[in-house]
Design a protein around this motif. Sequence first.
Motif, PDB file in Angstrom:
ATOM      1  N   ALA A  30       0.849  -1.194   0.000  1.00  0.00           N
ATOM      2  CA  ALA A  30       0.000   0.000   0.000  1.00  0.00           C
ATOM      3  C   ALA A  30       0.884   1.243   0.000  1.00  0.00           C
ATOM      4  N   PRO A  31       0.312   2.396  -0.334  1.00  0.00           N
ATOM      5  CA  PRO A  31       1.083   3.640  -0.242  1.00  0.00           C
ATOM      6  C   PRO A  31       1.530   3.912   1.199  1.00  0.00           C
ATOM      7  N   ASN A  32       2.546   4.750   1.319  1.00  0.00           N
ATOM      8  CA  ASN A  32       3.046   5.225   2.620  1.00  0.00           C
ATOM      9  C   ASN A  32       3.676   4.133   3.477  1.00  0.00           C
ATOM     10  N   GLN A  33       4.193   3.105   2.825  1.00  0.00           N
ATOM     11  CA  GLN A  33       4.952   2.088   3.549  1.00  0.00           C
ATOM     12  C   GLN A  33       6.455   2.265   3.343  1.00  0.00           C
ATOM     13  N   LEU A  34       6.861   2.629   2.125  1.00  0.00           N
ATOM     14  CA  LEU A  34       8.271   2.840   1.821  1.00  0.00           C
ATOM     15  C   LEU A  34       8.419   4.017   0.873  1.00  0.00           C
ATOM     16  N   TRP A  35       9.232   4.969   1.278  1.00  0.00           N
ATOM     17  CA  TRP A  35       9.559   6.116   0.437  1.00  0.00           C
ATOM     18  C   TRP A  35      11.053   6.076   0.120  1.00  0.00           C
ATOM     19  N   GLU A  36      11.406   6.423  -1.120  1.00  0.00           N
ATOM     20  CA  GLU A  36      12.804   6.509  -1.521  1.00  0.00           C
ATOM     21  C   GLU A  36      13.163   7.958  -1.837  1.00  0.00           C
ATOM     22  N   MET A  37      14.395   8.333  -1.496  1.00  0.00           N
ATOM     23  CA  MET A  37      14.876   9.694  -1.764  1.00  0.00           C
ATOM     24  C   MET A  37      16.213   9.630  -2.491  1.00  0.00           C
ATOM     25  N   ASP A  38      16.433  10.582  -3.394  1.00  0.00           N
ATOM     26  CA  ASP A  38      17.717  10.676  -4.072  1.00  0.00           C
ATOM     27  C   ASP A  38      17.847  12.073  -4.678  1.00  0.00           C
ATOM     28  N   VAL A  39      19.047  12.350  -5.194  1.00  0.00           N
ATOM     29  CA  VAL A  39      19.366  13.669  -5.744  1.00  0.00           C
ATOM     30  C   VAL A  39      19.715  13.545  -7.224  1.00  0.00           C
ATOM     31  N   MET A  54      16.184  17.267  -5.384  1.00  0.00           N
ATOM     32  CA  MET A  54      16.088  16.152  -4.446  1.00  0.00           C
ATOM     33  C   MET A  54      14.618  15.743  -4.366  1.00  0.00           C
ATOM     34  N   SER A  55      14.335  14.485  -4.700  1.00  0.00           N
ATOM     35  CA  SER A  55      12.951  14.024  -4.791  1.00  0.00           C
ATOM     36  C   SER A  55      12.676  12.891  -3.814  1.00  0.00           C
ATOM     37  N   LEU A  56      11.432  12.828  -3.365  1.00  0.00           N
ATOM     38  CA  LEU A  56      10.965  11.745  -2.504  1.00  0.00           C
ATOM     39  C   LEU A  56       9.793  11.067  -3.195  1.00  0.00           C
ATOM     40  N   ILE A  57       9.926   9.770  -3.481  1.00  0.00           N
ATOM     41  CA  ILE A  57       8.897   9.027  -4.213  1.00  0.00           C
ATOM     42  C   ILE A  57       8.279   7.957  -3.320  1.00  0.00           C
ATOM     43  N   ASP A  58       6.975   7.761  -3.456  1.00  0.00           N
ATOM     44  CA  ASP A  58       6.298   6.646  -2.800  1.00  0.00           C
ATOM     45  C   ASP A  58       6.445   5.421  -3.699  1.00  0.00           C
ATOM     46  N   ASP A  66       7.176  14.927  -2.398  1.00  0.00           N
ATOM     47  CA  ASP A  66       7.744  16.263  -2.190  1.00  0.00           C
ATOM     48  C   ASP A  66       9.130  16.321  -2.818  1.00  0.00           C
ATOM     49  N   TYR A  67       9.670  17.530  -2.927  1.00  0.00           N
ATOM     50  CA  TYR A  67      10.969  17.702  -3.568  1.00  0.00           C
ATOM     51  C   TYR A  67      11.603  19.015  -3.122  1.00  0.00           C
ATOM     52  N   HIS A  68      12.906  19.116  -3.362  1.00  0.00           N
ATOM     53  CA  HIS A  68      13.644  20.362  -3.159  1.00  0.00           C
ATOM     54  C   HIS A  68      14.356  20.701  -4.463  1.00  0.00           C
ATOM     55  N   PHE A  69      14.193  21.926  -4.923  1.00  0.00           N
ATOM     56  CA  PHE A  69      14.862  22.424  -6.131  1.00  0.00           C
ATOM     57  C   PHE A  69      15.710  23.606  -5.713  1.00  0.00           C
ATOM     58  N   GLY A  70      17.018  23.584  -6.013  1.00  0.00           N
ATOM     59  CA  GLY A  70      17.852  24.707  -5.618  1.00  0.00           C
ATOM     60  C   GLY A  70      19.268  24.610  -6.139  1.00  0.00           C
ATOM     61  N   ALA A  79      15.695  17.030   5.362  1.00  0.00           N
ATOM     62  CA  ALA A  79      14.842  17.058   6.556  1.00  0.00           C
ATOM     63  C   ALA A  79      13.538  17.811   6.277  1.00  0.00           C
ATOM     64  N   GLN A  80      13.627  18.918   5.541  1.00  0.00           N
ATOM     65  CA  GLN A  80      12.430  19.698   5.215  1.00  0.00           C
ATOM     66  C   GLN A  80      11.491  18.912   4.312  1.00  0.00           C
ATOM     67  N   ILE A  81      12.058  18.218   3.313  1.00  0.00           N
ATOM     68  CA  ILE A  81      11.234  17.396   2.423  1.00  0.00           C
ATOM     69  C   ILE A  81      10.485  16.341   3.220  1.00  0.00           C
ATOM     70  N   LEU A  82      11.195  15.673   4.114  1.00  0.00           N
ATOM     71  CA  LEU A  82      10.577  14.614   4.912  1.00  0.00           C
ATOM     72  C   LEU A  82       9.430  15.163   5.743  1.00  0.00           C
ATOM     73  N   GLN A  83       9.645  16.286   6.388  1.00  0.00           N
ATOM     74  CA  GLN A  83       8.597  16.878   7.221  1.00  0.00           C
ATOM     75  C   GLN A  83       7.363  17.236   6.389  1.00  0.00           C
ATOM     76  N   ARG A  84       7.579  17.880   5.248  1.00  0.00           N
ATOM     77  CA  ARG A  84       6.441  18.261   4.395  1.00  0.00           C
ATOM     78  C   ARG A  84       5.715  17.035   3.861  1.00  0.00           C
ATOM     79  N   ALA A  85       6.473  16.005   3.474  1.00  0.00           N
ATOM     80  CA  ALA A  85       5.854  14.791   2.927  1.00  0.00           C
ATOM     81  C   ALA A  85       4.985  14.101   3.978  1.00  0.00           C
ATOM     82  N   LEU A  86       5.479  14.019   5.189  1.00  0.00           N
ATOM     83  CA  LEU A  86       4.693  13.409   6.274  1.00  0.00           C
ATOM     84  C   LEU A  86       3.414  14.208   6.529  1.00  0.00           C
ATOM     85  N   TRP A  87       3.524  15.523   6.431  1.00  0.00           N
ATOM     86  CA  TRP A  87       2.349  16.369   6.639  1.00  0.00           C
ATOM     87  C   TRP A  87       1.359  16.203   5.487  1.00  0.00           C
ATOM     88  N   LYS A  88       1.850  16.212   4.238  1.00  0.00           N
ATOM     89  CA  LYS A  88       0.964  16.077   3.077  1.00  0.00           C
ATOM     90  C   LYS A  88       0.201  14.761   3.103  1.00  0.00           C
TER      91      LYS A  88
END
Length: 205
Positions: A30-39, A54-58, A66-70, A79-88
């Motif tokens: 199901a969704p929200n069991q494993l998220w992967e992150m990379d740059v 930097m992207s976070l995929i379900d 969520d993602y960070h572009f910069g 850390a910010q991506i993770l917090q926003r993703a958990l909130w979303k």
Amino acid sequence: MLKEEELLQPQRQKKRKHPRKLANNREITAPNQLWEMDVKYGFIVGEQRFFFLMSLIDVYDRAIVDYHFGLTCEGKHAAQILQRALWKRQQFNCDDRPVIRTDNGPQFISHAFEEACQHFQTVHERIPPKTPNKNAHIESFHSVLEKECLQRNEFQSYQEAYEIVTNYLLFYNQRRIHGSLYDLSPVEFGKAFALQLITPFVVKV
């Protein structure tokens, strides 16, 4: 000689504040069991400099949560991506939060990110070196991003790169169909899954 005479002091063992947890084999149902992150990085021709995404995929619904572009990409951004993703995904109300899987990049072994995982009560696991297949879903997304977006555009400014890449992310989530998702986009698949309109499957990672 000192060793033979037993005059050397025992070498001090460095104690890690955040011990490394290796990625486990998992079955995702199901969704929200494993998220992967990379740059992923791209190049701005007009300004002769790189940008970072930097992207976070379900892993299950393939959505970029969520993602960070910069122009920089650090542990604090992860850390910010993770917090926003958990909130979303409204995961702060859940006892079983997603496992976060990354490689061993500097952003992910930083104190800022490790402490965020601990604070948000999420398990952070890292893949062994030279095993990108363990992070296959985010690697696949970045490959698609390269072919369908980055290679087709010669960015002249940071603003142009930001606009084109973020618009592509919206397209990817909302409209781009996936054969592994019954030819639905990630957003469409997520809604259909929640309404039990599709047959569930298992993702082995």
